[in-house]
Motif scaffolding. Structure first.
Motif, PDB file in Angstrom:
ATOM      1  N   HIS A 106      19.889  16.995  29.230  1.00  0.00           N
ATOM      2  CA  HIS A 106      20.840  18.082  29.408  1.00  0.00           C
ATOM      3  C   HIS A 106      22.200  17.719  28.816  1.00  0.00           C
ATOM      4  O   HIS A 106      22.513  16.564  28.592  1.00  0.00           O
ATOM      5  CB  HIS A 106      21.017  18.364  30.897  1.00  0.00           C
ATOM      6  CG  HIS A 106      19.868  19.089  31.512  1.00  0.00           C
ATOM      7  ND1 HIS A 106      19.996  19.853  32.645  1.00  0.00           N
ATOM      8  CD2 HIS A 106      18.568  19.161  31.161  1.00  0.00           C
ATOM      9  CE1 HIS A 106      18.830  20.372  32.963  1.00  0.00           C
ATOM     10  NE2 HIS A 106      17.945  19.959  32.079  1.00  0.00           N
ATOM     11  N   SER A 107      22.984  18.760  28.606  1.00  0.00           N
ATOM     12  CA  SER A 107      24.350  18.605  28.104  1.00  0.00           C
ATOM     13  C   SER A 107      24.377  17.958  26.731  1.00  0.00           C
ATOM     14  O   SER A 107      25.355  17.297  26.372  1.00  0.00           O
ATOM     15  CB  SER A 107      25.207  17.798  29.088  1.00  0.00           C
ATOM     16  OG  SER A 107      25.247  18.423  30.346  1.00  0.00           O
ATOM     17  N   GLY A 108      23.292  18.152  25.945  1.00  0.00           N
ATOM     18  CA  GLY A 108      23.234  17.581  24.609  1.00  0.00           C
ATOM     19  C   GLY A 108      23.262  16.071  24.595  1.00  0.00           C
ATOM     20  O   GLY A 108      23.692  15.456  23.611  1.00  0.00           O
ATOM     21  N   THR A 109      22.767  15.454  25.659  1.00  0.00           N
ATOM     22  CA  THR A 109      22.881  14.006  25.825  1.00  0.00           C
ATOM     23  C   THR A 109      21.844  13.247  25.013  1.00  0.00           C
ATOM     24  O   THR A 109      20.657  13.587  25.021  1.00  0.00           O
ATOM     25  CB  THR A 109      22.706  13.632  27.310  1.00  0.00           C
ATOM     26  OG1 THR A 109      23.751  14.258  28.068  1.00  0.00           O
ATOM     27  CG2 THR A 109      22.768  12.135  27.512  1.00  0.00           C
ATOM     28  N   VAL A 110      22.287  12.195  24.331  1.00  0.00           N
ATOM     29  CA  VAL A 110      21.398  11.194  23.751  1.00  0.00           C
ATOM     30  C   VAL A 110      21.871   9.827  24.232  1.00  0.00           C
ATOM     31  O   VAL A 110      23.047   9.480  24.093  1.00  0.00           O
ATOM     32  CB  VAL A 110      21.399  11.225  22.210  1.00  0.00           C
ATOM     33  CG1 VAL A 110      20.403  10.188  21.677  1.00  0.00           C
ATOM     34  CG2 VAL A 110      21.057  12.608  21.684  1.00  0.00           C
ATOM     35  N   LEU A 111      20.944   9.066  24.795  1.00  0.00           N
ATOM     36  CA  LEU A 111      21.207   7.697  25.221  1.00  0.00           C
ATOM     37  C   LEU A 111      20.440   6.740  24.318  1.00  0.00           C
ATOM     38  O   LEU A 111      19.352   7.069  23.842  1.00  0.00           O
ATOM     39  CB  LEU A 111      20.763   7.477  26.672  1.00  0.00           C
ATOM     40  CG  LEU A 111      21.337   8.417  27.733  1.00  0.00           C
ATOM     41  CD1 LEU A 111      20.737   8.090  29.093  1.00  0.00           C
ATOM     42  CD2 LEU A 111      22.854   8.326  27.774  1.00  0.00           C
ATOM     43  N   ALA A 112      20.984   5.548  24.103  1.00  0.00           N
ATOM     44  CA  ALA A 112      20.312   4.530  23.297  1.00  0.00           C
ATOM     45  C   ALA A 112      20.243   3.229  24.080  1.00  0.00           C
ATOM     46  O   ALA A 112      21.134   2.917  24.886  1.00  0.00           O
ATOM     47  CB  ALA A 112      21.049   4.321  21.978  1.00  0.00           C
ATOM     48  N   THR A 113      19.180   2.476  23.834  1.00  0.00           N
ATOM     49  CA  THR A 113      19.028   1.154  24.437  1.00  0.00           C
ATOM     50  C   THR A 113      18.596   0.164  23.366  1.00  0.00           C
ATOM     51  O   THR A 113      17.873   0.521  22.431  1.00  0.00           O
ATOM     52  CB  THR A 113      17.989   1.171  25.582  1.00  0.00           C
ATOM     53  OG1 THR A 113      17.859  -0.158  26.129  1.00  0.00           O
ATOM     54  CG2 THR A 113      16.624   1.626  25.086  1.00  0.00           C
TER      55      THR A 113
END
Length: 354
Positions: A106-113
């Motif tokens: 949601h909210s245009g979220t992109v997470l990276a690890t």
């Protein structure tokens, strides 16, 4: 425009309900607060609504509502939650290798690890995405694209990303509601709009993206199917004989396309979308997820809690007793199946074997 299913997966395959759980909260909730607030650590995180799962080496990583990310290092026997810098619902997760992966939500979220899902960094959000879309529209001179981009900026980060394709540790493509599509080639430091490649002037929601060699498939709302034969440089419109939404897709082999979604519809093409065959289902529950097993066969799940396989041209349930409403399916390396549900991670009895 959204079905209850789309709201869950927003993934597809947005916390409302599949089936009988009721209508969800509107996107006008204080999403900016959730975007900037770390996820709350919960003892029951693995029993929450989970929407995406992926393998990172020997580790399993699953994501879901309120920014929950849970990992397992013992083949799904036990799960523990890891810290995440957002509390928005996460809809999908993919890994390039045992260390590098991305999650969207949601909210245009992109997470990276970069450590197998132990820690996560936000590399894109809806505020940044709107500005990227606005710059692209201004450069193109397309009045419709400019109007839509200005609306993205004005409305704020209230629109979800729903799926992603990870090409390698540095290259990824993310897609979502209202035709949002972005790519990175440097691990998420910079993003480029892909909206102009997908011939989607009405801004239909994009639910799934898949790859087989140089072929990339995107499917979505109202029968939208787009196919690239050149690694995503260009896309052509493919027209299946059904104009309902497709929440999931697979590219099992060369020139083969499988799309599935609303009201239990599943279609297959063996010639890159020229001709199609309808695969019949026993009921009209929407298909919410799919995956390919090690033997190449497909397994699917629906919102009625059934795990499905194609047998003699029909979709047949593999479980006699319905599970909770299902949002995804994951074939483990030993041949058994894990299902994602509105009650968390569940093992499919007998690995889904009849």
């Amino acid at each position: 425009m959204f079905t209850n299913l789309a709201w869950w997966r927003t993934r597809a395959l947005l916390v409302a309900c599949i089936g009988t759980c009721g209508v969800g909260v509107a996107w006008s909730a204080p999403v900016s607060q959730a975007l900037d607030r770390p996820a709350i650590i919960s003892q029951r995180a693995a029993q929450s609504v989970l929407l995406g799962i992926a393998q990172a080496g020997k580790r399993l990583v699953a994501v879901g509502e309120r920014g929950i990310v849970v990992v397992s290092d013992d083949d799904a026997a036990k799960w523990h939650q890891v810290p995440v810098p957002v509390s928005v619902t996460l809809t999908a997760v993919r890994f390039a290798d045992d260390k590098h992966g991305y999650a969207v939500g949601h909210s245009g979220t992109v997470l990276a690890t970069a450590d197998g899902g132990e820690t996560w960094t936000r590399v894109l959000d809806g505020r940044q995405a709107a500005q990227i879309s606005l710059a692209a529209a201004q450069a193109s001179g397309n009045a419709t694209a400019l109007r839509d981009a200005e609306r993205l900026v004005a409305e704020g980060p209230d629109k979800p990303l729903l799926d992603l394709l990870v090409l390698d540790a540095r290259r990824a493509i993310v897609i979502g509601a209202y035709g949002m599509a972005y790519s990175t080639t440097d691990g998420g430091q910079r993003w480029t709009s892909w909206a102009d490649r997908l011939d989607n002037p009405r801004g239909l929601h994009l639910y799934a993206i898949r790859r087989h060699g140089e072929r990339i498939l995107v499917c979505g709302e109202q029968g939208l199917v787009r196919l690239s034969q050149d690694g995503g440089q260009t896309f052509a419109a493919v027209k299946p004989p059904y104009n309902g939404s497709f929440f999931t897709a697979e590219l099992p082999s060369d020139n083969e396309i499988v799309v599935a979604g609303l009201r239990g519809n599943m279609l297959r093409s063996l010639d890159a979308g020229v001709n199609w065959k309808q695969i019949t289902a026993q009921d009209t529950a929407s298909i919410t997820g799919s995956a390919s097993r090690t033997d190449g066969s497909l397994v699917l799940v629906n919102q009625a809690g059934m795990v499905l396989s194609e047998i003699k041209g029909a979709l047949v349930p593999l479980n006699g007793t319905p599970l909770p409403s299902l949002t995804g399916i994951f074939p483990k390396r030993n041949g058994s199946l894990l299902a994602l549900s509105i009650q968390g991670i569940v093992s499919v009895p007998n690995g889904g074997q009849k």
